[in-house]
Design an enzyme around this catalytic site. Sequence first.
Site, PDB file in Angstrom:
ATOM      1  N   ASN A  97       0.864  -1.179   0.000  1.00 28.81           N
ATOM      2  CA  ASN A  97       0.000   0.000   0.000  1.00 28.81           C
ATOM      3  C   ASN A  97       0.903   1.233   0.000  1.00 28.81           C
ATOM      4  O   ASN A  97       1.431   1.617   1.038  1.00 28.81           O
ATOM      5  CB  ASN A  97      -0.885  -0.020   1.256  1.00 28.81           C
ATOM      6  CG  ASN A  97      -1.743   1.229   1.363  1.00 28.81           C
ATOM      7  OD1 ASN A  97      -1.829   2.019   0.415  1.00 28.81           O
ATOM      8  ND2 ASN A  97      -2.387   1.409   2.515  1.00 28.81           N
ATOM      9  N   TRP A  98       1.080   1.815  -1.186  1.00 29.64           N
ATOM     10  CA  TRP A  98       1.999   2.960  -1.294  1.00 29.64           C
ATOM     11  C   TRP A  98       1.392   4.241  -0.736  1.00 29.64           C
ATOM     12  O   TRP A  98       2.092   5.246  -0.608  1.00 29.64           O
ATOM     13  CB  TRP A  98       2.403   3.161  -2.762  1.00 29.64           C
ATOM     14  CG  TRP A  98       3.407   2.165  -3.249  1.00 29.64           C
ATOM     15  CD1 TRP A  98       3.897   1.083  -2.558  1.00 29.64           C
ATOM     16  CD2 TRP A  98       4.051   2.150  -4.529  1.00 29.64           C
ATOM     17  NE1 TRP A  98       4.808   0.410  -3.331  1.00 29.64           N
ATOM     18  CE2 TRP A  98       4.925   1.030  -4.542  1.00 29.64           C
ATOM     19  CE3 TRP A  98       3.983   2.965  -5.653  1.00 29.64           C
ATOM     20  CZ2 TRP A  98       5.720   0.720  -5.645  1.00 29.64           C
ATOM     21  CZ3 TRP A  98       4.771   2.648  -6.755  1.00 29.64           C
ATOM     22  CH2 TRP A  98       5.629   1.538  -6.741  1.00 29.64           C
ATOM     23  N   LYS A  99       0.108   4.241  -0.461  1.00 30.40           N
ATOM     24  CA  LYS A  99      -0.582   5.461   0.009  1.00 30.40           C
ATOM     25  C   LYS A  99      -0.265   6.610  -0.952  1.00 30.40           C
ATOM     26  O   LYS A  99      -0.092   6.374  -2.147  1.00 30.40           O
ATOM     27  CB  LYS A  99      -0.183   5.776   1.447  1.00 30.40           C
ATOM     28  CG  LYS A  99      -0.318   4.550   2.347  1.00 30.40           C
ATOM     29  CD  LYS A  99      -0.219   4.842   3.795  1.00 30.40           C
ATOM     30  CE  LYS A  99      -0.357   3.533   4.574  1.00 30.40           C
ATOM     31  NZ  LYS A  99      -0.396   3.698   5.991  1.00 30.40           N
ATOM     32  N   HIS A 130      -9.642   1.225   4.227  1.00 34.60           N
ATOM     33  CA  HIS A 130      -8.411   1.447   4.987  1.00 34.60           C
ATOM     34  C   HIS A 130      -8.707   2.409   6.135  1.00 34.60           C
ATOM     35  O   HIS A 130      -9.536   3.317   5.996  1.00 34.60           O
ATOM     36  CB  HIS A 130      -7.315   2.011   4.076  1.00 34.60           C
ATOM     37  CG  HIS A 130      -5.988   2.055   4.748  1.00 34.60           C
ATOM     38  ND1 HIS A 130      -5.635   3.082   5.595  1.00 34.60           N
ATOM     39  CD2 HIS A 130      -4.945   1.187   4.738  1.00 34.60           C
ATOM     40  CE1 HIS A 130      -4.423   2.825   6.074  1.00 34.60           C
ATOM     41  NE2 HIS A 130      -3.983   1.691   5.570  1.00 34.60           N
ATOM     42  N   GLU A 169      -7.245   4.905   7.190  1.00 34.81           N
ATOM     43  CA  GLU A 169      -7.095   6.333   6.841  1.00 34.81           C
ATOM     44  C   GLU A 169      -8.324   6.837   6.088  1.00 34.81           C
ATOM     45  O   GLU A 169      -8.732   7.987   6.240  1.00 34.81           O
ATOM     46  CB  GLU A 169      -5.804   6.526   6.024  1.00 34.81           C
ATOM     47  CG  GLU A 169      -4.578   6.422   6.921  1.00 34.81           C
ATOM     48  CD  GLU A 169      -3.336   5.846   6.257  1.00 34.81           C
ATOM     49  OE1 GLU A 169      -3.246   5.853   5.019  1.00 34.81           O
ATOM     50  OE2 GLU A 169      -2.457   5.360   6.995  1.00 34.81           O
ATOM     51  N   GLU A 189      -5.652  -4.597  10.397  1.00 36.59           N
ATOM     52  CA  GLU A 189      -4.636  -3.583  10.672  1.00 36.59           C
ATOM     53  C   GLU A 189      -5.010  -2.797  11.926  1.00 36.59           C
ATOM     54  O   GLU A 189      -5.848  -1.897  11.862  1.00 36.59           O
ATOM     55  CB  GLU A 189      -4.538  -2.604   9.499  1.00 36.59           C
ATOM     56  CG  GLU A 189      -4.163  -3.241   8.189  1.00 36.59           C
ATOM     57  CD  GLU A 189      -3.584  -2.224   7.207  1.00 36.59           C
ATOM     58  OE1 GLU A 189      -2.421  -2.354   6.855  1.00 36.59           O
ATOM     59  OE2 GLU A 189      -4.309  -1.281   6.836  1.00 36.59           O
ATOM     60  N   GLY A 228       2.015   2.726  10.678  1.00 37.47           N
ATOM     61  CA  GLY A 228       2.968   3.823  10.518  1.00 37.47           C
ATOM     62  C   GLY A 228       3.607   4.280  11.820  1.00 37.47           C
ATOM     63  O   GLY A 228       4.231   5.336  11.872  1.00 37.47           O
ATOM     64  N   SER A 261       3.129  -1.626  10.456  1.00 35.06           N
ATOM     65  CA  SER A 261       4.569  -1.615  10.734  1.00 35.06           C
ATOM     66  C   SER A 261       5.256  -2.955  10.453  1.00 35.06           C
ATOM     67  O   SER A 261       6.198  -3.326  11.159  1.00 35.06           O
ATOM     68  CB  SER A 261       4.836  -1.151  12.175  1.00 35.06           C
ATOM     69  OG  SER A 261       4.352   0.170  12.354  1.00 35.06           O
ATOM     70  N   GLY A 302       2.811  -0.945   4.322  1.00 36.44           N
ATOM     71  CA  GLY A 302       2.830   0.478   3.964  1.00 36.44           C
ATOM     72  C   GLY A 302       4.253   0.954   3.764  1.00 36.44           C
ATOM     73  O   GLY A 302       4.864   0.729   2.716  1.00 36.44           O
TER      74      GLY A 302
END
Length: 253
Positions: A10-12, A99, A101, A171, A177, A216, A237
């Site tokens: 997941n490159w965001k 997700h 976010e 998650e 992160g 993480s 991530g």
Amino acid sequence: MNRSLIVAANWKMNGNLTLIKEMTTALSVVSLSQDTRVIICPSFPYLAAFSHAQEVKQLDARISLGCQNVSEHENGAYTGEVSTDMLQELNVDYVIIGHSERRSLYKETSTLVAHKVKRALDAGLSPILCIGESEQERETQQTEVVLASQLQPVIDEIGIEKFKEVVIAYEPVWAIGTGKTASPELAQETHQYIRQFIANIDQQIAEKISILYGGSVNATNCQQLFSQSDIDGGLIGGASLKVDEFTKICSAV
Ligand code: PGA
């Protein structure tokens, strides 16, 4: 049992054309175990570049393209949104939905998430459904209630038969992160709860569904996490932006 082992990147809102080039080059020589699937989920503007590189480099069929969101609508006047048809034209096979976010920053509710999962499945895309509790919810013993409240609306919307086509990514929000990975034991315990929740509705589907861990994950901690019996890979991530580290994770699963 034979569940697919999946490593999804997941490159965001990170990455660029250079990273696409470096990653596809590295993936063209990576060694993967037979049951492993690798999914790269860059931002929308880079899907075409990855898809093109995928053709040029003739990547292993076990390496697929995914994206990070999709509209719940089929098409029409929805400025800024991206439809399943558009994604399919770019050879996207997977889509991350719900997700944390998206849930926290863009106020996506579990009902909206369920609609998006349905839209993706109706169009033939595989959803990677993200669920997870916050730190406060974990500390107040709400984890199971929260996970159930994120799973149930999706099952209600699509039915358990269709649910078998969903990949789940657990998650914990407090691990995303932050460098605070859940311990392998705690992650396993939670994955087991998720599988049991599904087994209470359909045992066979529960055994077949892949449940990824995210939060993480890196090349150092992935092996211990992936060796847990109910952890079928990871959603990565930060570490997925580093080519060497990510390919190590792919080989470790
Ligand atoms: P992280 O992110 O690996 O950087 O913690 C995981 C994710 O948000 O999917």
